[in-house]
Scaffold this motif. Structure first.
Motif, PDB file in Angstrom:
ATOM      1  N   GLY A  90       0.817  -1.205   0.000  1.00  0.00           N
ATOM      2  CA  GLY A  90       0.000   0.000   0.000  1.00  0.00           C
ATOM      3  C   GLY A  90       0.853   1.258   0.000  1.00  0.00           C
ATOM      4  O   GLY A  90       0.561   2.211  -0.722  1.00  0.00           O
ATOM      5  N   GLY A  91       1.900   1.253   0.802  1.00  0.00           N
ATOM      6  CA  GLY A  91       2.799   2.408   0.874  1.00  0.00           C
ATOM      7  C   GLY A  91       3.410   2.699  -0.490  1.00  0.00           C
ATOM      8  O   GLY A  91       3.448   3.861  -0.939  1.00  0.00           O
ATOM      9  N   ILE A  92       3.844   1.644  -1.173  1.00  0.00           N
ATOM     10  CA  ILE A  92       4.436   1.820  -2.504  1.00  0.00           C
ATOM     11  C   ILE A  92       3.382   2.325  -3.485  1.00  0.00           C
ATOM     12  O   ILE A  92       3.627   3.236  -4.277  1.00  0.00           O
ATOM     13  CB  ILE A  92       5.049   0.479  -2.994  1.00  0.00           C
ATOM     14  N   PHE A  93       2.166   1.756  -3.379  1.00  0.00           N
ATOM     15  CA  PHE A  93       1.088   2.182  -4.277  1.00  0.00           C
ATOM     16  C   PHE A  93       0.763   3.658  -4.081  1.00  0.00           C
ATOM     17  O   PHE A  93       0.522   4.389  -5.043  1.00  0.00           O
ATOM     18  CB  PHE A  93      -0.158   1.328  -4.039  1.00  0.00           C
ATOM     19  N   ILE A  94       0.791   4.112  -2.833  1.00  0.00           N
ATOM     20  CA  ILE A  94       0.496   5.518  -2.548  1.00  0.00           C
ATOM     21  C   ILE A  94       1.593   6.423  -3.115  1.00  0.00           C
ATOM     22  O   ILE A  94       1.308   7.488  -3.676  1.00  0.00           O
ATOM     23  CB  ILE A  94       0.299   5.729  -1.029  1.00  0.00           C
ATOM     24  N   LEU A  95       2.846   5.967  -3.013  1.00  0.00           N
ATOM     25  CA  LEU A  95       3.936   6.738  -3.619  1.00  0.00           C
ATOM     26  C   LEU A  95       3.743   6.832  -5.143  1.00  0.00           C
ATOM     27  O   LEU A  95       4.014   7.874  -5.746  1.00  0.00           O
ATOM     28  CB  LEU A  95       5.291   6.096  -3.301  1.00  0.00           C
ATOM     29  N   ILE A  96       3.228   5.754  -5.735  1.00  0.00           N
ATOM     30  CA  ILE A  96       2.950   5.773  -7.174  1.00  0.00           C
ATOM     31  C   ILE A  96       1.852   6.787  -7.487  1.00  0.00           C
ATOM     32  O   ILE A  96       1.954   7.571  -8.434  1.00  0.00           O
ATOM     33  CB  ILE A  96       2.549   4.362  -7.666  1.00  0.00           C
ATOM     34  N   LEU A  97       0.789   6.801  -6.647  1.00  0.00           N
ATOM     35  CA  LEU A  97      -0.289   7.779  -6.832  1.00  0.00           C
ATOM     36  C   LEU A  97       0.267   9.202  -6.780  1.00  0.00           C
ATOM     37  O   LEU A  97      -0.070  10.059  -7.602  1.00  0.00           O
ATOM     38  CB  LEU A  97      -1.352   7.618  -5.733  1.00  0.00           C
ATOM     39  N   VAL A  98       1.135   9.441  -5.793  1.00  0.00           N
ATOM     40  CA  VAL A  98       1.724  10.768  -5.613  1.00  0.00           C
ATOM     41  C   VAL A  98       2.590  11.118  -6.821  1.00  0.00           C
ATOM     42  O   VAL A  98       2.565  12.235  -7.335  1.00  0.00           O
ATOM     43  CB  VAL A  98       2.554  10.807  -4.303  1.00  0.00           C
ATOM     44  N   LEU A  99       3.342  10.125  -7.284  1.00  0.00           N
ATOM     45  CA  LEU A  99       4.211  10.319  -8.448  1.00  0.00           C
ATOM     46  C   LEU A  99       3.408  10.771  -9.658  1.00  0.00           C
ATOM     47  O   LEU A  99       3.837  11.613 -10.436  1.00  0.00           O
ATOM     48  CB  LEU A  99       4.923   8.994  -8.753  1.00  0.00           C
ATOM     49  N   HIS A 100       2.191  10.213  -9.807  1.00  0.00           N
ATOM     50  CA  HIS A 100       1.341  10.585 -10.938  1.00  0.00           C
ATOM     51  C   HIS A 100       0.402  11.732 -10.587  1.00  0.00           C
ATOM     52  O   HIS A 100      -0.566  11.967 -11.311  1.00  0.00           O
ATOM     53  CB  HIS A 100       0.527   9.369 -11.399  1.00  0.00           C
ATOM     54  N   ASN A 101       0.658  12.363  -9.445  1.00  0.00           N
ATOM     55  CA  ASN A 101      -0.144  13.503  -9.023  1.00  0.00           C
ATOM     56  C   ASN A 101      -1.606  13.189  -8.812  1.00  0.00           C
ATOM     57  O   ASN A 101      -2.467  14.034  -9.013  1.00  0.00           O
ATOM     58  CB  ASN A 101      -0.027  14.636 -10.055  1.00  0.00           C
ATOM     59  N   ASN A 102      -1.896  11.971  -8.451  1.00  0.00           N
ATOM     60  CA  ASN A 102      -3.280  11.599  -8.216  1.00  0.00           C
ATOM     61  C   ASN A 102      -3.571  11.625  -6.713  1.00  0.00           C
ATOM     62  O   ASN A 102      -3.722  10.606  -6.060  1.00  0.00           O
ATOM     63  CB  ASN A 102      -3.539  10.201  -8.792  1.00  0.00           C
ATOM     64  N   TRP A 103      -3.651  12.829  -6.158  1.00  0.00           N
ATOM     65  CA  TRP A 103      -3.760  12.997  -4.710  1.00  0.00           C
ATOM     66  C   TRP A 103      -5.103  12.583  -4.161  1.00  0.00           C
ATOM     67  O   TRP A 103      -5.210  12.156  -3.014  1.00  0.00           O
ATOM     68  CB  TRP A 103      -3.495  14.460  -4.336  1.00  0.00           C
ATOM     69  N   GLY A 104      -6.128  12.737  -4.964  1.00  0.00           N
ATOM     70  CA  GLY A 104      -7.479  12.493  -4.458  1.00  0.00           C
ATOM     71  C   GLY A 104      -7.691  11.085  -3.946  1.00  0.00           C
ATOM     72  O   GLY A 104      -8.519  10.853  -3.069  1.00  0.00           O
ATOM     73  N   LEU A 105      -6.945  10.127  -4.470  1.00  0.00           N
ATOM     74  CA  LEU A 105      -7.172   8.735  -4.073  1.00  0.00           C
ATOM     75  C   LEU A 105      -6.264   8.274  -2.929  1.00  0.00           C
ATOM     76  O   LEU A 105      -6.337   7.126  -2.511  1.00  0.00           O
ATOM     77  CB  LEU A 105      -6.994   7.811  -5.288  1.00  0.00           C
ATOM     78  N   VAL A 106      -5.410   9.182  -2.430  1.00  0.00           N
ATOM     79  CA  VAL A 106      -4.458   8.775  -1.390  1.00  0.00           C
ATOM     80  C   VAL A 106      -5.187   8.340  -0.109  1.00  0.00           C
ATOM     81  O   VAL A 106      -4.886   7.284   0.454  1.00  0.00           O
ATOM     82  CB  VAL A 106      -3.449   9.910  -1.089  1.00  0.00           C
ATOM     83  N   ALA A 107      -6.179   9.132   0.317  1.00  0.00           N
ATOM     84  CA  ALA A 107      -6.905   8.786   1.553  1.00  0.00           C
ATOM     85  C   ALA A 107      -7.590   7.434   1.396  1.00  0.00           C
ATOM     86  O   ALA A 107      -7.517   6.571   2.286  1.00  0.00           O
ATOM     87  CB  ALA A 107      -7.933   9.863   1.880  1.00  0.00           C
ATOM     88  N   SER A 108      -8.230   7.233   0.247  1.00  0.00           N
ATOM     89  CA  SER A 108      -8.906   5.962  -0.018  1.00  0.00           C
ATOM     90  C   SER A 108      -7.914   4.799   0.005  1.00  0.00           C
ATOM     91  O   SER A 108      -8.165   3.769   0.639  1.00  0.00           O
ATOM     92  CB  SER A 108      -9.595   6.040  -1.384  1.00  0.00           C
ATOM     93  N   ALA A 109      -6.772   4.975  -0.667  1.00  0.00           N
ATOM     94  CA  ALA A 109      -5.773   3.897  -0.736  1.00  0.00           C
ATOM     95  C   ALA A 109      -5.218   3.575   0.652  1.00  0.00           C
ATOM     96  O   ALA A 109      -5.001   2.418   0.993  1.00  0.00           O
ATOM     97  CB  ALA A 109      -4.647   4.280  -1.685  1.00  0.00           C
ATOM     98  N   MET A 110      -4.991   4.630   1.464  1.00  0.00           N
ATOM     99  CA  MET A 110      -4.467   4.386   2.813  1.00  0.00           C
ATOM    100  C   MET A 110      -5.441   3.541   3.621  1.00  0.00           C
ATOM    101  O   MET A 110      -5.057   2.574   4.279  1.00  0.00           O
ATOM    102  CB  MET A 110      -4.218   5.715   3.535  1.00  0.00           C
TER     103      MET A 110
END
Lengths: 214, 98
Positions: free
Chosen positions: A127-147
């Motif tokens: 999950g931590g790696i996936f969230i870093l990927i989201l951040v890398l692609h600037n997809n911030w909106g899904l970070v809370a959901s992914a966490m």
């Protein structure tokens, strides 16, 4: 408990039952949950009041900032806030577990602990790696959901090796994670609900069920 | 055919000793307090069964410090584990022959 027996079926059942129960990690304290919940609520409050400027910065997939402020500043503060919450919550969990195991005259680091940590860490690191990927692609909106989702999956996975409440806490987090993914604007609120309030609720239940009388 | 009953270990016919040994098979070592809560026994009852198992070299006792508090912990010996496995196999044989 019967003292002598010649029933192999009952004996085997008793052996299985005790092996299963005795290999669970029982040093997990409800106080860890309550503490983590309070820290998470404080972290969410700091995010809302200072970093998102009481809602003037929209927490959605674009992180829109009307009237000034820089993206990179907000990102940095969000990341620092999140890491601080994580660090303090983990420190609290170690502290209260150490205390509980000491009271029982047990070491904290046993086979059960290793098994619990391993099964918790696999979905959590993914999950931590996936969230870093989201951040890398600037997809911030899904970070809370992914966490919420990955944390929930980690708890369900580890729940088999400790108190049953952890399993249900995991399911709750997954549910909140799904909601946070649908309603992006409520990401922070649902995050505070999942990591803050739910930790406090489940932590209190665990404390009253398993620790109060001792 | 060999009679499986001959492999049943008398020492494990008692449900409490069976319980202590089951827990020590899957844990490196357990403290007195943890065993007592797990098996829901009184101090005296648990102590007497632990003593019996210790006298037969099935378990060994060690005193150590957890933090600053002394703690008594129990471990299964290699001999004890072999004996338990034999008993387990005999129980399973009995079951499949029924």
């Amino acid at each position: 408990m019967k003292n002598s027996s010649t029933h192999p079926n009952e004996d085997l059942q008793a052996i299985r039952d005790i092996m299963e129960r005795s290999s669970r990690f029982l040093s997990l304290s409800g106080l860890s949950g309550i503490f983590a919940g309070i820290i998470a609520l404080m972290g969410a409050a700091i995010t809302w009041l200072f970093i998102l400027d009481s809602g003037h910065v929209h927490y959605d997939e674009f992180l829109r900032i009307p009237g000034g402020g820089t993206f990179s500043g907000i990102r940095l503060y969000l990341a620092l806030d999140a890491l601080l919450v994580l660090g303090l919550a983990v420190a609290g969990a170690v502290f209260f577990s150490q205390r509980k195991s000491r009271k029982a005259g047990q070491r904290l680091w046993t086979n059960s602990t290793r098994r619990l940590v391993l099964h918790l860490m696999i979905p959590l690191v993914a999950g931590g790696i996936f969230i870093l990927i989201l951040v890398l692609h600037n997809n911030w909106g899904l970070v809370a959901s992914a966490m919420l989702m990955f944390y929930g999956l980690a708890l369900v996975n580890a729940g088999k090796f400790t108190f049953g409440e952890i399993h249900y806490l995991g399911l709750t987090e997954i549910g909140l994670g799904i909601l946070a993914g649908v309603f992006l604007d409520y990401g922070l609120l649902l995050w505070a609900l999942g990591f803050g309030l739910m930790h406090i609720v489940y932590g209190s239940v665990m404390y009253y069920r398993h620790e109060r009388k001792r | 055919m060999k009679n499986p009953i001959s492999n049943l270990q008398k020492v494990f016919e008692n449900r409490i000793r069976l319980g202590i040994m089951s827990a020590l098979m899957v844990n490196d070592s357990l403290s007195f307090n943890v065993l007592r809560e797990l098996l829901e026994l009184t101090d005296g009852n648990l102590a007497s069964h632990l003593k019996a198992l210790e006298q037969q070299d099935i378990i060994q006792v060690s005193k150590q410090f957890i933090g600053r508090k002394p703690s008594t912990t129990y471990q299964a010996t290699g001999y004890g584990k072999d004996l338990f496995r034999k008993h387990l196999a005999a129980l399973e044989d009995l079951l499949s022959n029924q």
